[in-house]
Design a protein around this motif. Sequence first.
Motif, PDB file in Angstrom:
ATOM      1  N   UNK A   1      10.724  -3.539  -8.272  1.00 12.21           N
ATOM      2  CA  UNK A   1      11.090  -2.040  -8.286  1.00 12.21           C
ATOM      3  C   UNK A   1      10.942  -1.395  -7.043  1.00 12.21           C
ATOM      4  N   UNK A   2      11.946  -0.792  -6.527  1.00 13.90           N
ATOM      5  CA  UNK A   2      11.734   0.016  -5.320  1.00 13.90           C
ATOM      6  C   UNK A   2      12.171   1.441  -5.514  1.00 13.90           C
ATOM      7  N   UNK A   3      11.142   2.483  -5.285  1.00 14.32           N
ATOM      8  CA  UNK A   3      11.685   3.781  -5.699  1.00 14.32           C
ATOM      9  C   UNK A   3      11.901   4.590  -4.335  1.00 14.32           C
TER      10      UNK A   3
ATOM     11  N   UNK B   1       0.773  -1.281  -0.080  1.00 13.40           N
ATOM     12  CA  UNK B   1       0.129   0.061  -0.060  1.00 13.40           C
ATOM     13  C   UNK B   1       0.713   1.279   0.064  1.00 13.40           C
ATOM     14  N   UNK B   2       2.032   1.108   0.471  1.00 15.50           N
ATOM     15  CA  UNK B   2       3.033   2.253   0.346  1.00 15.50           C
ATOM     16  C   UNK B   2       3.475   2.563  -1.159  1.00 15.50           C
ATOM     17  N   UNK B   3       3.558   3.871  -1.480  1.00 17.74           N
ATOM     18  CA  UNK B   3       4.223   4.206  -2.869  1.00 17.74           C
ATOM     19  C   UNK B   3       5.723   3.841  -2.754  1.00 17.74           C
TER      20      UNK B   3
ATOM     21  N   UNK C   1      -0.075  -5.267   6.767  1.00 16.64           N
ATOM     22  CA  UNK C   1       0.731  -4.919   5.231  1.00 16.64           C
ATOM     23  C   UNK C   1       2.232  -5.415   5.395  1.00 16.64           C
ATOM     24  N   UNK C   2       2.568  -5.840   6.470  1.00  9.20           N
ATOM     25  CA  UNK C   2       4.221  -6.374   6.397  1.00  9.20           C
ATOM     26  C   UNK C   2       4.583  -7.313   5.185  1.00  9.20           C
TER      27      UNK C   2
ATOM     28  N   UNK D   1       3.715  -7.802 -16.710  1.00  6.58           N
ATOM     29  CA  UNK D   1       2.373  -7.787 -16.161  1.00  6.58           C
ATOM     30  C   UNK D   1       2.493  -7.377 -14.558  1.00  6.58           C
ATOM     31  N   UNK D   2       1.643  -6.485 -14.166  1.00  6.62           N
ATOM     32  CA  UNK D   2       1.893  -6.267 -12.677  1.00  6.62           C
ATOM     33  C   UNK D   2       1.432  -7.248 -11.794  1.00  6.62           C
ATOM     34  N   UNK D   3       2.023  -7.528 -10.845  1.00  9.82           N
ATOM     35  CA  UNK D   3       1.610  -8.524  -9.800  1.00  9.82           C
ATOM     36  C   UNK D   3       0.988  -7.631  -8.645  1.00  9.82           C
ATOM     37  N   UNK D   4      -0.185  -8.127  -8.191  1.00 11.17           N
ATOM     38  CA  UNK D   4      -0.793  -7.644  -6.986  1.00 11.17           C
ATOM     39  C   UNK D   4       0.066  -7.688  -5.774  1.00 11.17           C
ATOM     40  N   UNK D   5       0.341  -6.658  -4.963  1.00 10.96           N
ATOM     41  CA  UNK D   5       1.232  -6.446  -3.931  1.00 10.96           C
ATOM     42  C   UNK D   5       0.751  -7.123  -2.693  1.00 10.96           C
TER      43      UNK D   5
END
Length: 302
Positions: free
Chosen positions: A97-99, A54-56, A79-80, A65-69
Motif C-alpha cells: 500500500x502506497x499512500x 522508514x518513510x510514512x 533505506x533504499x 499480517x504486516x511485513x517488516x519494511x
Amino acid sequence: MKLDELLGPLGLEEAIAAIIERRFLHLPCGGGERLTTLLGWDSFVSILNLQRVGMRGIRVFKDGRPIPLSCLTGSRSGTSIDGSAFNRLSRQGVSVILNRLEHRSKDLHGLWCEAREGFACPAQLAYVANFGPGYALNAHFDRYDIIVVQVAGLKEWEILGDVVDVPDARKPTQINNDTVTHRFVMSPGDVMVLPYGLAHRCKIPDASLQLGILLERPHGCDYVKRLGELASERPELRRPAPINCQDEKAMARYEQELRQAVVALMDAFGPREFLLEEMRAIRSREVTAADLPPSVALDFED
C-alpha cells in the motif's frame, strides 16, 4: 489523465451524491487499457523507487499480517528498496500500500489537484498492489470515503453489512455485521464508491493494482482539536483551575467563566470557519513533485 476520464460513466456529480448519501456504488465500466497504460505498473514501480524504509506512506501485508519494511532492503545497507528483495516478497504474494502518491508523481499531481477541488475537501491518492493469491487486510472499514478504480488485474470484493452511522475509527476491524451484502469482481476500468464506515474484505486471484482517491473529510473531533490549539491563544482559557476543587463557589464561578470562554471561541471560529481554513490549507499546499529526482525502474523479472 483527467479526473472525468478516471471516473468514467460515474461522473463527479454522481460520485458526490453517493458520498453525501453514504451510498455504496459499483460500476463495471470496462475499457481499462488506457488506464493501465497511464497509471499502471510502470507508474507504481516509479513511485516505489522513490520510497525509503522508514518513510510514512508505505505498508506491506500478507494475509492480514504486516511485513517488516526492513525486508524490502535485503542485504543492502541503508533505506533504499532493493529490487531483488522486493521480487522475493512479490513472489510470496505480498500486498503493498502506497499512500500520498500526489507527492511522488508528476502525472498524479494534476489528478490530485482536480480531486481536491472537485470534491471540495482534503484528499490523497493511494495505490494498493497485490502480487498473488491471498489478501492484504482483514475485514475492516475505512475512516475515509474512497473512490476506488481498478487499474490492472482482477480483485474480488465482499461488502459486509450496512454503512455504520458513526463508526469508531480507532477500531477499524471491529465488525458488528459480517453478512455479505454484495459480492463482485472489479476489472480494469471499474469504479466504486466506498463510503466510510462500510466494512469490506478483498481476495486477489493474481496480481492486481488499484488506485484510490481518499476523501479526508474532517470529523467533529478534528474541529475540537483545532479549537484546543486556538484556546491556548486566549488568556481567558489559560487561567488555572481553583486549587481547592471542593470550594463550590470557586468551582461554579470557574466553570461558568470557562463555558462562556469556550462558547465565545466557537462563535469566533465555528465549524464553517474550520472547513474554510482546511480548504485554504489545501490550496496553499502545493506539491513539489516537479522537483523529484528521476527514478530507476525495479526489475520485476527473475
